[in-house]
Design an enzyme around this catalytic site. Structure first.
Site, PDB file in Angstrom:
ATOM      1  N   ASN A  41       0.831  -1.217   0.000  1.00 25.24           N
ATOM      2  CA  ASN A  41       0.000   0.000   0.000  1.00 25.24           C
ATOM      3  C   ASN A  41       0.865   1.267   0.000  1.00 25.24           C
ATOM      4  OD1 ASN A  41       0.480  -1.130   2.513  1.00 25.24           O
ATOM      5  ND2 ASN A  41      -1.676  -1.193   3.084  1.00 25.24           N
ATOM      6  N   CYS A  42       2.034   1.184   0.631  1.00 28.58           N
ATOM      7  CA  CYS A  42       2.890   2.369   0.708  1.00 28.58           C
ATOM      8  C   CYS A  42       3.439   2.772  -0.668  1.00 28.58           C
ATOM      9  CB  CYS A  42       4.056   2.126   1.666  1.00 28.58           C
ATOM     10  SG  CYS A  42       3.524   1.489   3.264  1.00 28.58           S
ATOM     11  N   ASP A 281      -3.494  -0.944  12.112  1.00 32.93           N
ATOM     12  CA  ASP A 281      -4.217   0.336  12.139  1.00 32.93           C
ATOM     13  C   ASP A 281      -5.522   0.271  12.925  1.00 32.93           C
ATOM     14  OD1 ASP A 281      -2.236   1.171  10.465  1.00 32.93           O
ATOM     15  OD2 ASP A 281      -3.521   1.576   8.734  1.00 32.93           O
ATOM     16  N   TYR A 424      32.002   6.888  10.274  1.00 31.73           N
ATOM     17  CA  TYR A 424      32.430   8.152   9.654  1.00 31.73           C
ATOM     18  C   TYR A 424      33.522   7.958   8.611  1.00 31.73           C
ATOM     19  CZ  TYR A 424      35.301  12.202   8.792  1.00 31.73           C
ATOM     20  OH  TYR A 424      36.034  13.152   8.154  1.00 31.73           O
TER      21      TYR A 424
HETATM   22  P1  FAD Z   1      -3.922  -3.037   6.072  1.00 32.31           P
HETATM   23  O1  FAD Z   1      -2.527  -3.222   5.595  1.00 32.31           O
HETATM   24  O2  FAD Z   1      -4.675  -1.878   5.545  1.00 32.31           O
HETATM   25  O3  FAD Z   1      -4.718  -4.355   5.848  1.00 32.31           O
HETATM   26  C1  FAD Z   1      -6.028  -4.519   6.263  1.00 32.31           C
HETATM   27  C2  FAD Z   1      -6.739  -5.435   5.289  1.00 32.31           C
HETATM   28  O4  FAD Z   1      -7.850  -5.998   5.941  1.00 32.31           O
HETATM   29  C3  FAD Z   1      -7.282  -4.704   4.079  1.00 32.31           C
HETATM   30  O5  FAD Z   1      -6.696  -5.199   2.899  1.00 32.31           O
HETATM   31  C4  FAD Z   1      -8.783  -4.977   4.114  1.00 32.31           C
HETATM   32  O6  FAD Z   1      -9.314  -5.251   2.838  1.00 32.31           O
HETATM   33  C5  FAD Z   1      -8.871  -6.195   4.995  1.00 32.31           C
HETATM   34  N1  FAD Z   1     -10.138  -6.316   5.715  1.00 32.31           N
HETATM   35  C6  FAD Z   1     -10.748  -5.361   6.470  1.00 32.31           C
HETATM   36  N2  FAD Z   1     -11.861  -5.848   7.017  1.00 32.31           N
HETATM   37  C7  FAD Z   1     -11.975  -7.118   6.605  1.00 32.31           C
HETATM   38  C8  FAD Z   1     -12.930  -8.138   6.843  1.00 32.31           C
HETATM   39  N3  FAD Z   1     -13.986  -7.934   7.625  1.00 32.31           N
HETATM   40  N4  FAD Z   1     -12.746  -9.333   6.245  1.00 32.31           N
HETATM   41  C9  FAD Z   1     -11.662  -9.550   5.461  1.00 32.31           C
HETATM   42  N5  FAD Z   1     -10.732  -8.625   5.209  1.00 32.31           N
HETATM   43  C10 FAD Z   1     -10.881  -7.430   5.785  1.00 32.31           C
HETATM   44  N6  FAD Z   1       2.859   3.433   6.484  1.00 32.31           N
HETATM   45  C11 FAD Z   1       4.169   3.646   6.670  1.00 32.31           C
HETATM   46  O7  FAD Z   1       4.683   3.303   7.740  1.00 32.31           O
HETATM   47  N7  FAD Z   1       4.946   4.212   5.695  1.00 32.31           N
HETATM   48  C12 FAD Z   1       4.439   4.589   4.504  1.00 32.31           C
HETATM   49  O8  FAD Z   1       5.161   5.077   3.627  1.00 32.31           O
HETATM   50  C13 FAD Z   1       3.052   4.416   4.278  1.00 32.31           C
HETATM   51  N8  FAD Z   1       2.485   4.799   3.124  1.00 32.31           N
HETATM   52  C14 FAD Z   1       1.155   4.573   2.926  1.00 32.31           C
HETATM   53  C15 FAD Z   1       0.580   4.976   1.717  1.00 32.31           C
HETATM   54  C16 FAD Z   1      -0.758   4.740   1.491  1.00 32.31           C
HETATM   55  C17 FAD Z   1      -1.363   5.207   0.204  1.00 32.31           C
HETATM   56  C18 FAD Z   1      -1.547   4.085   2.474  1.00 32.31           C
HETATM   57  C19 FAD Z   1      -3.001   3.816   2.224  1.00 32.31           C
HETATM   58  C20 FAD Z   1      -0.992   3.701   3.668  1.00 32.31           C
HETATM   59  C21 FAD Z   1       0.361   3.941   3.909  1.00 32.31           C
HETATM   60  N9  FAD Z   1       0.957   3.586   5.115  1.00 32.31           N
HETATM   61  C22 FAD Z   1       2.291   3.807   5.319  1.00 32.31           C
HETATM   62  C23 FAD Z   1       0.178   3.001   6.200  1.00 32.31           C
HETATM   63  C24 FAD Z   1       0.322   1.497   6.217  1.00 32.31           C
HETATM   64  O9  FAD Z   1       0.050   0.995   4.943  1.00 32.31           O
HETATM   65  C25 FAD Z   1      -0.632   0.907   7.241  1.00 32.31           C
HETATM   66  O10 FAD Z   1      -0.302   1.448   8.501  1.00 32.31           O
HETATM   67  C26 FAD Z   1      -0.554  -0.601   7.315  1.00 32.31           C
HETATM   68  O11 FAD Z   1      -0.822  -1.189   6.075  1.00 32.31           O
HETATM   69  C27 FAD Z   1      -1.568  -1.107   8.342  1.00 32.31           C
HETATM   70  O12 FAD Z   1      -1.571  -2.492   8.344  1.00 32.31           O
HETATM   71  P2  FAD Z   1      -2.886  -3.303   8.741  1.00 32.31           P
HETATM   72  O13 FAD Z   1      -2.530  -4.729   8.616  1.00 32.31           O
HETATM   73  O14 FAD Z   1      -3.403  -2.803  10.023  1.00 32.31           O
HETATM   74  O15 FAD Z   1      -3.959  -2.876   7.678  1.00 32.31           O
END
Ligand code: FAD
Length: 546
Positions: A41-42, A281, A424
């Site tokens: 996603n990043c 998140d 360094y």
């Molecule tokens: P996610 O990686 O978002 O995964 C959650 C998944 O759960 C999703 O794919 C969703 O479809 C699935 N889901 C939700 N509910 C259900 C359900 N009921 N049943 C089945 N599946 C479900 N962080 C950084 O540290 N550095 C960066 O440079 C950075 N850049 C980013 C850029 C963008 C455009 C975005 C959107 C985010 C960025 N982030 C970055 C944030 C980072 O991607 C998130 O903090 C991280 O992915 C969170 O991980 P997660 O597993 O909690 O959620």
């Protein structure tokens, strides 16, 4: 042991892979609502901008690979709809067929992430208003950007700024609307001024202190009405005003959600139901420095939490230490990074802090290519314990914030930074690295070797201090602080009779180094002297941030 994982990207996929490495016999079912597990996603803004040309590079792994290498049961385009905690089952809906079925678990891991916030503004459901969360969103924005000439971004956080850089990179006329008076809210305002200035130079129309209140279709685009009364026109809008933890599954199952809106977990990432873990998140964590509950959506914490949850499911005592908010963003080569608390966060929480600014080169100045950075260090005024650090510049910013991040996690003080032994050679750093320099300056302040004054305090002491600009006459003639007299450092010893010992003296130079030398010199001659931290450079950044 049978584990069911909800969400198959950062936290979920990390937990699944770790669980397999710990338990070859475990049954691991990973359910992902979207089409792709474990995507980057990043990287999506850079795919939209064209820096990443090949979309498949965002697919970090495939369902087949997860099945073959980790023997995971990966179910994409399926959504977990509810949890029955008593029966220890979840109900899953297959989004392709509409079929619903139950799946039992011994341990359940919630890693559903956070959803972009979409406030109920008139017209917000327009198909031209996009949010960016998954690859489908990225594809839609990519397609829209290909045939667009004007875009409006709402929100100046990480995603908003990354999208701004990428849409400008594509040649789009881009406006960014931000409610606050600065971009990148977690930073202190003065530290992101250089990035805002660079984005503006590169063509971004930055509207700070402005909010969108309505969207309306136009003949071939969309209009964005601002609360100021202005209206912007664009081909499309990217809404990036923050994310909201996905907690609906958890709350419906009676799991506790904390005061910051995320699922509440203990240090093992367990919810109030010992068989249900939550990571990423969607959860609320403890701020490593302040000890307060926070909601910080970052990929590193999500990945580490996934590992910790899997460890704990298999009897290991792994514990999450809390989140420091270590983060970094870059645009057009300008890089902003931070770790720990900001000054405004310290103020909000009532945590006493002192700060220093410095503007060192990222490597030895005599070696070609040295780039200047600005560093801000926050620390306890009495013990010198580190509270946070921020940096902005070019090369070398990432390295310094990473060093500070580890120092902070290790509970170090400014005195430890004085002693840090870092790699360094002239093309990589300095024999006195910016980290050492930050330590020297901050430790000198704690020891009261060289008192400092901050730019924001100058107004309050105007007329009651003698302000001396110790730069050269030519630097002085190009601009100085109101009320300052010019006594260049090299002339200071011979001109002490121009200063009164009855009145405190504040010395400043370009970045604080000559001001420091002047302060030491004056104090040894009996003057109540102090140095303006960060010098004229910080003073100007603070003026610009006002
Ligand atoms: P996610 O990686 O978002 O995964 C959650 C998944 O759960 C999703 O794919 C969703 O479809 C699935 N889901 C939700 N509910 C259900 C359900 N009921 N049943 C089945 N599946 C479900 N962080 C950084 O540290 N550095 C960066 O440079 C950075 N850049 C980013 C850029 C963008 C455009 C975005 C959107 C985010 C960025 N982030 C970055 C944030 C980072 O991607 C998130 O903090 C991280 O992915 C969170 O991980 P997660 O597993 O909690 O959620």
């Amino acid at each position: 042991m049978k584990i069911v994982i909800v969400g198959g990207v950062a936290g979920g996929a990390s937990a699944a892979a770790r669980a397999r490495r710990l338990a070859e016999e475990a049954e691991i079912v990973m359910v992902e609502r979207g089409s792709d597990p474990s995507f980057a996603n990043c990287g999506m803004p850079y795919y939209i901008g064209g820096t990443i040309e090949d979309r498949s590079k965002l697919l970090v792994t495939s369902v087949e690979r997860l099945e073959n290498r980790y023997r995971l049961d990966v179910r994409v385009r399926q959504s977990v709809e509810s949890i029955d905690r008593e029966a220890m089952t979840v109900t899953i809906k297959n989004l392709s067929t509409g079929e619903r079925y139950e799946e039992s678990y011994d341990k359940l891991l919630l890693a559903p992430g956070a959803a972009p916030i979409r406030p109920p503004l008139p017209g917000i459901d327009s198909p031209r208003v996009y949010t960016l969360r998954n690859l489908d969103d990225a594809d839609r924005i990519h397609a829209a950007a290909e045939k667009a000439s004007h875009a409006v971004i709402i929100g100046g956080g990480f995603i908003g700024i990354e999208m701004a850089e990428n849409l400008l990179h594509r040649g789009l006329n881009t406006t960014l609307v931000e409610l606050g008076n600065q971009i990148l809210g977690p930073w202190d305002a003065e530290m992101v001024v250089p990035l805002a200035e660079l984005l503006t130079e590169r063509g971004l129309q930055l509207r700070l202190g402005a909010a969108a209140e309505a969207f309306a279709p136009t003949r071939d685009g969309i209009s964005v009405k601002l609360t100021s009364g202005d209206t912007l026109s664009a081909d499309f809008v990217v809404l990036a005003i923050g994310v909201k933890p996905e907690t609906s599954l958890a709350t419906a199952a009676g799991l506790v959600v904390g005061e910051r809106g995320g699922i509440r977990v203990n240090c093992h990432m367990q919810t109030n139901d010992a068989n249900i873990y939550a990571v990423g998140d969607a959860v609320e964590v403890t701020d490593f420095v302040s000890g307060k509950p926070v909601q910080i959506p970052l990929a590193g914490p999500a990945n580490r939490q996934g590992r910790i949850a899997a460890d704990h499911m298999f009897g290991r005592d792994s514990q999450y230490r809390g989140t420091q908010g270590t983060s970094i963003i870059g645009a057009f080569g300008k890089i902003a990074a931070m770790t720990g608390l900001s000054e405004k966060m310290c103020q909000r929480l009532g945590i006493g802090c002192e700060k220093i600014y410095l503007h060192p080169a990222h490597h030895a100045g005599y070696y070609p290519g040295a780039e200047q950075m600005s560093l801000k260090l926050l620390f306890d005024p009495t013990s010198g314990k580190l509270l946070g650090g921020q940096a902005i510049g070019g090369l070398g910013v990432d390295k310094r914030i990473d060093v500070l991040a580890i120092a902070l996690q290790a509970g170090m003080t400014v005195f430890d930074l004085e002693e840090a032994e870092l790699a360094y050679a002239p093309q990589f750093g300095s024999a006195k690295d910016p980290i050492n320099m930050a330590g020297f300056i901050a430790a000198g302040v704690v020891r009261v070797d060289h008192p400092i004054v901050h730019s924001h305090q100058l107004d309050a002491v105007a007329g009651r201090v003698t302000l001396i600009d110790v730069r050269t006459p030519s630097e002085f003639s190009e601009g100085t602080i109101d009320g300052a007299v010019n006594i260049p450092l090299d002339e200071l010893r011979g001109r002490l009779d121009e200063l009164s010992k009855q009145q405190p003296v504040v010395a400043f130079c370009k970045v604080g180094q000559r001001g420091y030398m002047a302060t030491r010199l004056l104090r040894q001659h009996g003057f109540a002297a102090s140095n303006l931290s960060g010098g004229y450079t910080t003073w100007r950044q603070i003026q610009s941030a006002r």
